[in-house]
Scaffold this active site. Structure first.
Site, PDB file in Angstrom:
ATOM      1  CB  SER A   1      -0.826   0.003   1.295  1.00  0.00           C
ATOM      2  OG  SER A   1      -1.429   1.269   1.519  1.00  0.00           O
TER       3      SER A   1
ATOM      4  CE1 TYR B   1      -3.941  -2.141   5.008  1.00  0.00           C
ATOM      5  CE2 TYR B   1      -3.257   0.139   4.664  1.00  0.00           C
ATOM      6  CZ  TYR B   1      -3.739  -1.059   4.163  1.00  0.00           C
ATOM      7  OH  TYR B   1      -4.003  -1.176   2.810  1.00  0.00           O
TER       8      TYR B   1
END
Ligand code: NAD
Length: 253
Positions: free
Chosen positions: A141, A154
């Site tokens: 990401s 995350y």
């Protein structure tokens, strides 16, 4: 067609970026194994690929389950004899700062975002080496290359994906296995539904994205699929160990 006769596995390809990438690979001639934990979603991706004249098979796989990953890799090798492309895409987002994230949430983030990529790559690697090379694409990401607030589970797991990608790339370059990381920013898929609900709905998120992203909009999954195609094909033949960021400028803004 740039992926003719290649055998590709895409985890988390029952929706969003994974599905769009699988459709793009099939369009370019690959046979794509759709490995999603949601059987119906996986079958729907297969249906869309076949409708367009491509080849695909669904193998229902929860990447949180080691046995399921083992069955996925071994079954693909049994049926097709090789794996040319492994796109480790399935992932989860658990939000919150240090003092709010549960131990279970932290463990799940690392298990699905990092350990599952590690295990699938570990099992596929010998088969890639045996046929003279292959490509692994690990979805991270843009949260793997910069930091956002209240994203400890995350961001740390996605940074680990980038680190693991570089290490794998370094160790297996001589075996002609290229390993890169895909680092999207905001992409309009169901992945963001929990955040949208938390923000108070679609209008609120649209305003947020307009303000936060230098390009003033989300990406469509199909735009990310073009980068996937580049990274899994010979068009990126001299590229390994890199994290390709596709985020409308968010991480530089
Ligand atoms: P999505 O929600 O559209 O699709 C995710 C798919 O993965 C679903 O079909 C779901 O059933 C499947 N899945 C979830 N957990 C799984 C598991 N344990 N095993 C197998 N399949 C599983 O999501 P998307 O937009 O394609 O995003 C998924 C990946 O992309 C994640 O790794 C995420 O971190 C990354 N990503 C997404 C965005 C974004 O804005 N959409 C941005 C950056 C990175």
């Amino acid at each position: 067609m740039i992926l003719e006769n290649r055998i590709a596995i895409v985890t988390g390809s029952g929706s969003g970026i994974g599905r769009a990438g699988a459709l793009a690979m099939a369009r370019e001639g690959a046979l794509v194994i759709i490995a999603d934990r949601d059987a119906g979603a996986g079958e729907e991706t297969v249906r869309q690929i076949r409708e367009r004249g491509g080849n695909a098979e669904a193998v229902t796989t929860d990447v949180a389950d080691d046995n399921a990953i083992e069955r996925l890799i071994a079954g693909t090798l049994d049926r097709h004899g090789r794996i040319d492309i492994l796109h480790n895409h399935a992932g989860i987002q658990i939000g919150g700062p240090l003092t709010d994230v549960s131990r279970d949430g932290f463990d799940a983030s690392w298990r699905i975002n990092v350990r599952a990529h590690f295990l699938a790559a570990q099992l596929a690697m010998p088969a890639m080496i045996a046929v003279g090379g292959g490509v692994i694409l690990n979805t991270a990401s843009n949260s793997g290359v910069f930091y956002d607030r209240e994203m400890i589970a995350y961001a740390t797991s996605k940074h680990a994906v980038v680190a693991m990608t570089r290490q794998m790339a370094l160790d297996y370059a001589r075996h002609k296995v290229r390993v890169n990381a895909l680092c999207p920013g905001w992409v309009d898929t169901p992945f963001n539904d929990p955040f949208i609900a938390q923000m108070g709905g679609r209008a609120a998120i649209e305003a947020y994205v307009r303000d936060k992203i230098p390009m003033g909009r989300w990406a469509a999954a199909e735009e990310i699929a073009e980068a996937v195609l580049f990274l899994v094909s010979d068009r990126s033949s001299f590229m390994t160990g890199q994290a390709l960021v596709i985020d409308g400028g968010e991480s530089i803004g």
